[in-house]
Structures are given as C-alpha cells and as structure tokens.
Scaffold this motif. Structure first.
Motif, PDB file in Angstrom:
ATOM      1  N   ALA A 167      31.678  35.159  46.376  1.00  0.00           N
ATOM      2  CA  ALA A 167      33.006  34.546  46.441  1.00  0.00           C
ATOM      3  C   ALA A 167      33.840  34.877  45.213  1.00  0.00           C
ATOM      4  O   ALA A 167      35.069  34.815  45.252  1.00  0.00           O
ATOM      5  N   LEU A 203      47.600  48.642  53.863  1.00  0.00           N
ATOM      6  CA  LEU A 203      46.653  49.726  54.095  1.00  0.00           C
ATOM      7  C   LEU A 203      46.031  49.655  55.481  1.00  0.00           C
ATOM      8  O   LEU A 203      45.672  48.581  55.953  1.00  0.00           O
ATOM      9  N   TYR A 259      23.168  19.151  35.487  1.00  0.00           N
ATOM     10  CA  TYR A 259      24.318  19.663  34.735  1.00  0.00           C
ATOM     11  C   TYR A 259      25.467  18.662  34.711  1.00  0.00           C
ATOM     12  O   TYR A 259      26.177  18.539  33.734  1.00  0.00           O
ATOM     13  N   ARG A 269      28.191  19.061  35.866  1.00  0.00           N
ATOM     14  CA  ARG A 269      29.442  19.815  35.791  1.00  0.00           C
ATOM     15  C   ARG A 269      29.235  21.132  36.518  1.00  0.00           C
ATOM     16  O   ARG A 269      28.166  21.722  36.424  1.00  0.00           O
ATOM     17  N   GLY A 270      30.264  21.593  37.255  1.00  0.00           N
ATOM     18  CA  GLY A 270      30.175  22.876  37.957  1.00  0.00           C
ATOM     19  C   GLY A 270      30.147  24.027  36.977  1.00  0.00           C
ATOM     20  O   GLY A 270      30.336  23.841  35.776  1.00  0.00           O
ATOM     21  N   PRO A 271      29.899  25.222  37.466  1.00  0.00           N
ATOM     22  CA  PRO A 271      29.756  26.378  36.578  1.00  0.00           C
ATOM     23  C   PRO A 271      31.077  26.954  36.064  1.00  0.00           C
ATOM     24  O   PRO A 271      31.076  27.974  35.400  1.00  0.00           O
ATOM     25  N   ALA A 299      33.935  28.475  37.426  1.00  0.00           N
ATOM     26  CA  ALA A 299      34.353  29.802  37.887  1.00  0.00           C
ATOM     27  C   ALA A 299      35.221  29.593  39.119  1.00  0.00           C
ATOM     28  O   ALA A 299      34.994  28.686  39.907  1.00  0.00           O
ATOM     29  N   ARG A 300      36.235  30.402  39.246  1.00  0.00           N
ATOM     30  CA  ARG A 300      37.120  30.298  40.410  1.00  0.00           C
ATOM     31  C   ARG A 300      37.057  31.574  41.228  1.00  0.00           C
ATOM     32  O   ARG A 300      37.061  32.668  40.668  1.00  0.00           O
ATOM     33  N   PRO A 301      37.010  31.438  42.558  1.00  0.00           N
ATOM     34  CA  PRO A 301      37.044  32.643  43.393  1.00  0.00           C
ATOM     35  C   PRO A 301      38.332  33.420  43.117  1.00  0.00           C
ATOM     36  O   PRO A 301      39.383  32.823  42.925  1.00  0.00           O
ATOM     37  N   GLN A 302      38.206  34.739  43.050  1.00  0.00           N
ATOM     38  CA  GLN A 302      39.393  35.552  42.778  1.00  0.00           C
ATOM     39  C   GLN A 302      39.601  36.526  43.911  1.00  0.00           C
ATOM     40  O   GLN A 302      38.727  37.331  44.198  1.00  0.00           O
ATOM     41  N   ALA A 319      43.862  39.984  43.469  1.00  0.00           N
ATOM     42  CA  ALA A 319      44.062  41.401  43.178  1.00  0.00           C
ATOM     43  C   ALA A 319      44.081  42.244  44.455  1.00  0.00           C
ATOM     44  O   ALA A 319      44.489  43.390  44.436  1.00  0.00           O
ATOM     45  N   ARG A 320      43.675  41.650  45.566  1.00  0.00           N
ATOM     46  CA  ARG A 320      43.500  42.430  46.797  1.00  0.00           C
ATOM     47  C   ARG A 320      44.838  42.880  47.385  1.00  0.00           C
ATOM     48  O   ARG A 320      45.786  42.102  47.467  1.00  0.00           O
ATOM     49  N   LEU A 321      44.895  44.114  47.844  1.00  0.00           N
ATOM     50  CA  LEU A 321      46.121  44.634  48.453  1.00  0.00           C
ATOM     51  C   LEU A 321      46.170  44.238  49.926  1.00  0.00           C
ATOM     52  O   LEU A 321      45.140  44.089  50.569  1.00  0.00           O
ATOM     53  N   PRO A 322      47.399  44.098  50.464  1.00  0.00           N
ATOM     54  CA  PRO A 322      47.514  43.732  51.886  1.00  0.00           C
ATOM     55  C   PRO A 322      46.980  44.828  52.792  1.00  0.00           C
ATOM     56  O   PRO A 322      47.120  46.021  52.496  1.00  0.00           O
ATOM     57  N   ARG A 323      46.346  44.403  53.882  1.00  0.00           N
ATOM     58  CA  ARG A 323      45.833  45.339  54.888  1.00  0.00           C
ATOM     59  C   ARG A 323      46.684  45.230  56.134  1.00  0.00           C
ATOM     60  O   ARG A 323      47.237  44.192  56.448  1.00  0.00           O
ATOM     61  N   ARG A 324      46.760  46.353  56.851  1.00  0.00           N
ATOM     62  CA  ARG A 324      47.558  46.351  58.069  1.00  0.00           C
ATOM     63  C   ARG A 324      46.693  45.917  59.241  1.00  0.00           C
ATOM     64  O   ARG A 324      45.511  46.215  59.258  1.00  0.00           O
TER      65      ARG A 324
END
Lengths: 351, 225
Positions: A42, A231, B208, B210-212, B214-217, B220-225
């Motif tokens: 994820a 794309l 713990y 507390r969670g680790p 981290a955030r899903p990223q 940066a992904r480009l749009p797909r057709r």
C-alpha cells in the motif's frame, strides 16, 4: 560444517541452514523466506518501522521451521550467522540480537556477516568458483561493481551516485500505476513494448569510472510519460520497454568498464557474477551473457531464489568466514551502513 | 520454577533470575541507559546466567517486557527472549511495562487509585490506572498528559513512572502522591508477574499503542486511459 543464517536487513525475514561437505561443496538444507511484500504494497515501497515490526514477530518461527526442515537441532550446528548490516537498522537489530542470543545459549560461534558479502560469495556456494571474480550486485538497495579477491577482500570498482537500479524500477512502476514491487511488473509490461519509441538518455555511458546514475533517466521517463498522459496500456508497455532498454545499456557499459578496472585491481577474473534481486531480469541477464562471452568469461547468475534476500547466502558467507576463523564476539554492532571495502570513500548515499 | 526476566523497553537494560515466584533474585543486573540496549543486552545475559548453577539450561521460563516503550528497545528484549525460548524449548511470556510499574504500587498502597505513566514525548504519556483491588480502571493507552489527569478524577491516586512528574504537574487540586519516577520498572517485578502469567495469553509480542507512522502514497501516479 553446518551454519544457520539469518536475514532481516530489508523486507524479507529469512532463516536457512547450509552445510559444507567434505569435498568443499555447499549444500542448502533449508531456506525459509517470508516476504513482507503484502505489508508494504500500500505504501509503494518498504516502510522501515513496518518491516521491523514484522521481523520480530516472524523470525523465531522461521528458524524453528528451517531447523525442522534440515532435521537438525541447534546443538548440531557449528555456527550462527546473521546479516549485521547494511540495511534498515530496526530489522538488522532483530536478526543480530536473535543470532547473538542463540549463539550464547547454544555455545556456538557467532558470525556477523555483511549482507553484501552474502551476495558476493553466493556464486561460490552454487558454482564453487575460485577467486578473483567480478561481481555486479543489483538490487532495490544496492548497485555496485566489486572485485571479489577473497573472503573479506573486496575492492569496490563502481557504485550508484543516486538511486539503486531496483529502486528506479520501483519508482517507474509507481509512476505508471503498476503494482509493487515494480521490477518484475516493469519487465512484464516491457515484453510487449517498443524499446525504441522513447529516446531516453543513457547516463554515464562511456565514462572511464564504473559508477552508475539512474536519477536522470528516471526523470526523463517521467517527462515523456507526462507529455503523453493519460496513458494507454500500449504507452505503458512502450515506456517500460524503453526504460528497461536504457537501464540494460547502462549496466552493460558500466560492467564493461568494471571489467577493465578489474584487470588493473585484481588481474584476470574467473567469471562475471551478477547477483541481487534485479539479477532476476531476463533481458539484463541476456545482455550480460553477451558481454561476458565477448570477454571470454563465464556469466554466473545464481538461481532466482538465491538472487533476492535469503538466509542461505548469509549462512554460506558464515561458513566461508568460520573456516577462516573469522568469528565475532557478542558486542558486535548492527550497522545501517557498512561498505564492503570500508577503507574507500562513499560515492553515493544508496551504496 | 526458575524464571529469567528481561527488560530493555525503557531507560534500563536489565535481567534477573528468580526461583519460585515471589522470592528475591538469585542473579540480577540492571544498567540505566537511554540507548545502546542492543549492544549491552547479550553480554549482560551472559553475566547473569553465569551466576546461577546450570546457566540457561536450568531455566523453566523467560519473561520479557513488551512495552509500551522504545520500539527498538522492546524489540531487542523480545528478540532475545524468544531466542532463549527457542534454544531452551521453554515458554516465553510478555509482561507490560505499565503492569510491572503498577505491581510495585500494589504492594505498597491499598487506599488510592494506582496509576502508571510513562513519558511518550510530545506531551504524551503511556498510561494505565487500576483500583487498589487490582481491577483495571483505565486500560493501557497513549494520551496527552492533560487527558490522563482528567481520567484520574478527584483522586486520590498514587503515580509511578517516568511520566509521573509531568502528570502531577498538570494536576491542580487533586490528591496525588508521586511514588517513583524511575526510568524503568523494577526487573524483579517483571520476573514475579512473568512467573504467574499464562503463557497461552501473555504472548511475547510488542505492545506499541501507536501505528507505524506511514501513509499510503499514490499521488505520484500518472492518469491512465
């Protein structure tokens, strides 16, 4: 001689038992690997704290399974090896602490192995080759050309000055919306693509040193992709094929220079060895095969399960060190950074 | 039953060996330290085990603090404890740092609420409250200091742990007795609690709270057709 090897430097938790037979041959008796890919998917990359949390929950079970698979107990072993770095420090500490404690309780020698040394010596486990040889180590965390002259005797000929190759593959996959881990996905997408559609740069090509640079290539690919977005599947295939072709050209050129530098540093190599997770890339293997043949050398690439991170290569490096008496004591530290030839300057952060 | 207790979750690197639950340790070493647990622990275990006849092979059980505390610190202790369990084929039990701190209060005080507060930085504490009878009033949690004070009501309460002073400073007009602000629990209590814990439930897994972080990223992904 039988050694347990533990690996926790990145996102694989692994334990293996390797035996050295009387004729000097290595035999893998067990090789248990638990990949954390699902935990990190994820996030599009390895999250250090998530990795450390997973290692401490899994490692003792994997050791138990590896010993059962090998039909051995701790008492039957001659040494306990762990990768003591370089890598994500939270995970390294888990593996090294486990190994130290097992060594203490079972009264066995401890072998704190450099993870890179595990990869460097794998070809001796699989093919029993002699020193010296040229190693191309290509993975998500490392991109290096190394003259392997003996156990503990390494000369780094080149390294990346920015991204590791596997890291660049992962970042390209993320940009193009391919699943994690990206290397195999980019390779698969590239199969149907046109490698000549996009004119991507070949950074460092022709340079007299054997260093790598991937950042500019990655940026050039992003600009081309942004220019034609949104794309289609065909665009993605062509982008992947063009990117892979550029990387392979760079790797072949850098390895050719590495061979030249090798001869100055260590004489005539017995082979060219490619190791690390990216060594699984078939296009790269074929190109390196041609390069090696040109140079009149054998190309050795470990079988795929030994290319990625695993405990067997750590256990084998432990055997190589143990038979030379290179044993560590209980105070040996875990190291986030640990160049194979500690005497030389660091060329890149990700080395 | 002979038990080895290990604590590296907070400001100490400590181990002790106790026979028969409530006795005094037959071997004991505790080093106060903020960092360096990973290098210090295994040599310390070697020294402690060497002081008892039979060493590691004489052990029946291992207890280890599982947090809350320093993530790296608790993983050092848990990794070592689980390795001993594997090597000696004996059970390993987890004891929380908060319950080990509270155990010292239970032994001393029977008319107040008993609260353990561990400094978790950024104005927060790991916090647990029990009644004098031992019943849980506030289960282990991570809180802002002022929220911890609110949970104590009007008191009276006895406080222990590295965050006790911060909680007391925030609490005006409440009858609070700061019992101890030591940086780590008494390792002897870790051993005592560990010897009565049920191995089927007190697992040697990190707590713990507390969670680790981290955030899903995928921006940066480009749009797909």
């Amino acid at each position: 001689m039988r050694v347990l090897g533990l690996e926790t430097t990145c996102d694989e938790t692994a334990a293996a038992v390797v035996r050295l037979s009387e004729d000097g041959h290595g035999e893998i008796l067990a090789n248990e690997v638990l990949s954390q890919i699902a935990e990190h998917a994820a996030y599009g990359g390895v999250v250090p704290e998530i990795a450390a949390r997973a290692h401490v929950e899994a490692l003792d079970h994997l050791i138990d399974r590896a010993l059962a698979q090998a039909r051995l107990t701790l008492d039957d072993l001659d040494g306990i090896a762990a990768a003591a770095g370089p890598g994500l420090i939270g995970g390294v500490i888990v593996g090294l602490t486990t190994a130290k404690t097992l060594a203490l309780v079972a009264r066995k020698p401890l072998l704190a192995v450099n993870h890179l040394e595990g990869h460097a010596l794998t070809a001796r486990l699989t093919d029993a080759i002699g020193f010296p040889y040229l190693l191309l180590l290509v993975s998500g965390g490392h991109t290096q050309l190394i003259a392997v002259k003996g156990v503990g005797d390494y000369v780094r000929l080149g390294t990346t000055i920015d991204d590791a190759i596997g890291e660049a593959f992962d970042k390209v996959a993320k940009l193009l919306g391919l699943p994690y881990p990206g290397g195999p996905e980019v390779e698969r997408a590239a199969e149907g693509g046109d490698p000549d559609r996009f004119a991507l740069p070949r950074p460092m090509l022709g340079r007299p040193d054997a260093n790598f640079s991937l950042a500019g290539l990655k940026t050039a690919l992003r600009l081309e992709a942004e220019r034609i977005a949104p794309l289609t599947d065909a665009d993605v295939a062509d982008l992947c094929a063009s990117f892979q072709a550029a990387v392979v050209d760079v790797v072949v050129d850098r390895t050719r220079v590495g061979l030249r530098l090798f001869r100055e540093a260590a004489g005539h190599p017995t082979a060219v060895v490619v190791a690390g997770g990216v060594a699984a890339n078939q296009t790269m293997r074929r190109a390196l095969q041609r390069l090696a043949a040109e140079a009149g050398l054998r190309l050795l690439a470990p079988p795929l399960p030994l290319c990625g991170d695993n405990g067997a290569i750590i256990a084998w490096a432990g055997i190589e060190r143990l038979r030379l008496g290179l044993v560590d004591d209980m105070t040996v530290p875990a190291r986030a950074r640990w160049p194979l030839d500690a005497g030389r300057d660091e060329a890149g952060e990700k080395a | 039953m002979r038990i080895l207790a290990i604590d590296t979750a907070l400001g100490a690197c400590a181990a002790c060996i106790i026979d028969n639950g409530l006795g005094e340790p037959i071997a004991h070493e505790s080093l106060i330290m903020d960092r360096g647990h990973a290098e210090a622990l295994v040599p310390l275990l070697d020294r402690v085990a060497a002081r008892v006849e039979g060493g590691f092979t004489s052990l029946d059980r291992v207890a280890v603090t599982v947090g809350p505390g320093s993530y790296t610190g608790m993983r050092v202790g848990i990794a070592a404890a689980r390795a001993i369990g594997l090597a000696c084929r004996i059970p390993v039990v987890g004891v929380t740092t908060l319950s080990a701190l509270l155990a010292a209060l239970v032994a001393d005080d029977n008319r107040r609420l008993l609260a353990a507060a561990i400094d978790a930085r950024h104005g927060q504490v790991y916090f647990q409250v029990i009644a004098p009878s031992g019943q849980t009033v506030v289960a282990p949690t991570l809180l802002k200091v002022r929220d911890a004070v609110r949970l104590l009501g009007a008191g009276p309460a006895a406080l222990i742990g590295s965050g006790a002073a911060a909680v007391a400073a925030e609490a005006a007009g409440i009858d609070l007795a700061v019992h101890d602000t030591r940086p780590a629990p008494d390792i002897v209590w870790v051993a005592r609690l560990g010897s009565v814990a049920d191995p089927a439930h007190a697992l040697p897994k990190p707590l713990y709270l507390r969670g680790p972080d981290a955030r899903p990223q995928d921006q940066a992904r480009l749009p797909r057709r």
